[in-house]
Scaffold this active site. Structure first.
Site, short mmCIF file in Angstrom:
data_model
loop_
_atom_site.label_atom_id
_atom_site.label_comp_id
_atom_site.label_asym_id
_atom_site.label_seq_id
_atom_site.Cartn_x
_atom_site.Cartn_y
_atom_site.Cartn_z
N ASP A 1 0.85 -1.26 -0.06
CA ASP A 1 0.00 -0.01 0.14
C ASP A 1 0.73 1.02 0.01
O ASP A 1 0.43 2.30 -0.57
CB ASP A 1 -1.05 0.05 1.08
N GLU B 1 -2.13 8.97 -0.94
CA GLU B 1 -3.18 8.09 -0.65
C GLU B 1 -4.53 8.68 -0.36
O GLU B 1 -5.42 8.18 -0.71
CB GLU B 1 -2.61 7.78 0.96
N ASP C 1 4.51 2.30 9.13
CA ASP C 1 4.63 0.93 9.70
C ASP C 1 3.27 0.37 9.20
O ASP C 1 2.65 -0.47 9.95
CB ASP C 1 4.56 1.06 11.12
N GLU C 2 3.38 0.00 7.85
CA GLU C 2 2.46 -0.67 7.29
C GLU C 2 3.05 -1.63 6.12
O GLU C 2 3.50 -2.85 6.32
CB GLU C 2 1.35 0.02 6.72
N ASP D 1 -5.97 -2.43 -2.94
CA ASP D 1 -5.17 -1.62 -3.55
C ASP D 1 -4.66 -1.88 -4.72
O ASP D 1 -4.69 -1.41 -5.89
CB ASP D 1 -4.03 -1.26 -2.71
N TRP E 1 -11.49 -5.69 -2.12
CA TRP E 1 -10.38 -6.25 -1.42
C TRP E 1 -10.29 -8.09 -1.78
O TRP E 1 -9.40 -8.27 -2.24
CB TRP E 1 -10.25 -6.07 -0.01
C1 BGC Z 1 -3.89 0.88 3.90
C2 BGC Z 1 -4.81 0.92 2.62
C3 BGC Z 1 -6.01 -0.07 2.54
C4 BGC Z 1 -6.83 0.01 3.66
C5 BGC Z 1 -7.79 -1.03 4.15
C6 BGC Z 1 -4.71 1.18 4.96
O1 BGC Z 1 -4.33 1.37 5.98
O2 BGC Z 1 -2.97 1.81 3.74
O3 BGC Z 1 -4.40 1.42 1.67
O4 BGC Z 1 -6.52 -0.60 1.40
O5 BGC Z 1 -5.90 0.10 5.03
O6 BGC Z 1 -8.52 -0.64 5.22
#
Ligand code: BGC
Length: 690
Positions: free
Chosen positions: A286, A564, A291-292, A299, A351
């Protein structure tokens, strides 16, 4: 490392897969690196496996032990010898003192590696070792530092001029014990100070501890999303030449080029490309900074149409879809991230529909049924689960939904990221869409019974949607832009009501000052639908809109990647402070496919470009567009110019393909074979270059 040199030019190996099931191995030819006597050392870091990864304090997702397994195969003509990692090897701590993907790396050049520890065997259990599935992560580009900035807060900041994923290489004349700290950030705040507040708990800082003399530092097991670095510990102003940004990405071949007469749109195109590179780091992430950095499926589904235009993503996604299938569950469907470290969460519209949308798109672009064969069971299982969960009138009204994620049609966007479109309306429409894809896939693969079964199911869902969500007089129960877009795109509006829904869509856009309010769900379809319903001029206005919110608004705010959120940076220069704000997310870059397919007009009639459709469509504000795409048959190009009272269209068609060219302004279709073409004729249109 072999004799002090890095073997191969790959980073972050072995890559991220569903480590519970399979781990990739890599092969290298080391013949040319061998000497009479050789030293091999292998450094391991926690990485995705056992590092602090996944956010919210998640750590050790797959285990707490790092391990390595290697074999050297030596052929002596008539015999072969294999040297393996075994108990005779020794371990120790080297110069890399610690490394975490989120937090960065500490390297101490004063340290000598002392390997005296006994190694212990590691049992990989049920997991399989599989060969590398996709192109590896490499340094795909290097950027010089562009500017040295002294911020109002007194920080020393270096600007690379481009938001990117990777790391900084530092070459420095060091003093023994000198500690240099490099922190990474994507933007400066509105006062011009260094900002990394959007990284949440990711420290994203590399610490380099010097020995005496000239030396070069490079972190090896981490990466950061950044345009700016803050440098501490030098005690003096640095020279720009000490720093180099190394851009890391999965090394895929570029397949499309695009340019036009509008500089801001060319910058947008560049931002889409950089956004893709920054987020295709072994898996489709994403974002690359906070921290992801997880493989959010929605996405990827939003962006796949553009990704498959930009780069050769076939093997990249074939690898990831293998993981998707391996993580799929008959209780909760497709997890929201792949590889899945978030536990039993899945089933949200788009998703989870990545399971059908992505293989189908890959088939369309590459024309290879293999991907459908490989994924067919997974695609079917997902639709079967939705069928088991459907309402009596064949709708999907269950489960956690992300709605039209980050849509701007509610005022409280920061607190309510789901948008205003009814989430179950979206879920039911994607249920229909996935079912239709499975039915078409079954037909293509020759599974006639399945094709019929899913075709009938699609018919029932369609009817259910029409009864529940479309009134007898043709109004949608929910009339957001996204609702209208999806209903039209998925062909769910009865013929007699299509005009009304089109009207409502356009009216809604105009009421919003000719701006989009769509989120992750509506945006990828928005401009395609407008063009297909004869509102290409409005699609053009949306592209060219420079005001907030919009694509060129971001560009004018200095964006070098896709944000984003539409309001990641607000008109007054302040940031969206919701705690979720990245300046490098690719979903809204999904407009890229429209630029190629509708503006440049490069499309296909038959999957894989065997039969091509060229249909460039002008918009007021652009006088020239030019694009090239690599197809499985060779290079396809098309460019147009509309200036000085005449139209010029030219390009070339690959061998073994045919094309139909729709000449703008003329109701004329030319059938072309391979080779170059050129048409010049007078125009009635006076396109104004903005
Ligand atoms: C991500 C997104 C993702 C979403 C879903 C986010 O934290 O960065 O791109 O699809 O969470 O809830």
């Amino acid at each position: 490392m072999l004799n002090g040199l890095k073997v191969g030019n790959e980073f972050l190996s072995p890559g991220w897969t569903n480590y519970k099931r399979h781990i990739q191995y890599q092969e290298y030819d080391i013949t040319g690196m061998l000497q009479d006597s050789n030293v091999i050392d292998i450094t391991v870091a926690p990485g995705w496996y056992s590092g602090d990864f996944g956010g919210n304090g998640r750590t050790k997702n797959y285990g707490d032990q790092t391990a390595v397994f290697a074999e050297i195969h030596i052929w002596y003509g008539d015999r072969k010898e294999i040297i393996r990692t075994d108990e005779s090897w020794k371990w120790g701590v080297g110069q890399t003192l610690n490394s975490e993907i989120y937090h960065g790396e500490t390297i101490d050049h004063r340290k000598q590696t002392l390997c005296e520890g006994e190694v212990v065997p590691f049992d990989i259990g049920e997991r399989k070792l599989i060969a590398q599935q996709s192109p590896p992560v490499r340094i795909i580009n290097e950027l010089e530092a562009r500017d040295l900035i002294h911020t109002p807060n007194g920080e020393t900041v270096i600007d690379f001029g481009q938001n990117l994923s990777g790391f900084v290489e530092l070459t420095i004349q060091g003093k023994e014990g000198m500690e240099v700290l490099i922190s990474h950030g994507e933007v400066l705040d509105r006062d011009g100070n260094f900002y990394n507040g959007n990284l949440r708990t990711a420290r994203a800082a590399d610490k380099f501890i010097c020995k005496e003399g000239l030396q070069r530092f490079r972190p090896r097991f981490t990466y950061h999303g950044f345009r700016y670095i803050k440098v501490e510990g030098l005690g003096t102003d640095p020279s720009l030449s000490w720093f180099k940004a190394c851009v890391l990405s999965t090394d895929m071949e570029g397949t499309v080029e695009f340019s036009c007469s509008h500089p801001l749109i060319n910058q947008l195109w560049s931002n889409i490309n950089w956004g893709m590179d920054g987020n295709f780091v072994d898996i489709p992430t994403d974002c690359p900074q906070r921290d992801e950095r997880l493989g959010w499926t929605g996405d990827a589904a939003a962006f796949i149409g553009t990704a498959a235009q930009l780069r050769d993503v076939y093997l990249f996604f074939r690898k990831w879809l293998k993981d998707l299938e391996s993580e799929q569950s008959d209780e909760y469907g497709i997890p929201h991230i792949i590889p899945n470290i978030l536990g039993e969460r899945g089933g949200a519209a788009m998703w989870s529909d990545s399971a059908t949308i992505i293989p189908w798109t890959l088939y369309q672009i590459y024309g290879d049924k293999e991907i459908l064969e490989l994924q067919y069971d997974s695609m079917k299982r997902w639709v079967d689960l939705m069928e088991r969960q459907e309402t009596p009138n064949h709708l999907r009204q269950t489960g956690y939904q992300f709605g039209d994620w980050l849509a701007m049609d509610t005022e409280q966007i920061a607190q309510w990221p789901y948008g205003a479109t009814d989430p179950y309306f979206i879920a039911s429409l994607f249920y229909a869409y996935s079912t239709q894809i499975v039915s078409k896939t079954a037909a293509l693969l020759g599974y006639k019974k399945d094709a019929r079964r899913y075709g009938e199911l699609y018919g029932k869902i369609r009817k259910g949607i029409q009864e529940e969500y479309i009134t007898r007089t043709g109004r949608l129960v929910c009339e957001t832009q996204t609702a209208c877009l999806l209903a039209l795109r998925f062909d769910l509006v009865p013929e007699e009501h299509r005009e009304k829904v089109k009207y409502r869509l356009i009216e809604n856009i105009i009421n919003h000052g000719k701006k989009l309010t769509t989120g992750f769900i509506g945006t990828p379809f928005a401009l395609h639908v407008l063009t297909s319903i004869g509102a290409h001029d409005i699609a053009g206005d949306l592209l060219l809109n420079e005001e907030y919110p919009g694509w060129l608004y971001e560009v004018k705010k200095g964006a070098t990647t896709i944000w984003e959120r539409w309001d990641s940076m607000k008109p007054d220069g302040s940031f969206n402070e919701s705690g979720m704000n990245s300046f490098n997310h690719y979903a809204f870059g999904s407009i890229g496919s429209w630029m190629i397919e509708q503006l440049a007009g490069i499309g296909f009639l038959e999957a894989g470009y065997k039969s091509i459709r060229l249909k460039p469509l002008f918009i007021n504000g652009l006088t020239e567009v030019s694009a090239r795409r690599e197809t499985p048959y060779g290079t396809l190009s098309c460019s147009w110019k509309c200036t000085g009272g005449e139209i010029l269209i030219q390009g070339s068609i690959p061998v073994n393909t045919t094309a139909e060219l729709h000449l703008p302004e003329k109701e004329e279709v030319r059938h072309l074979g391979s080779g170059s073409f050129s048409f010049r004729y007078p125009t009635k249109t006076d396109l104004e270059q903005r």
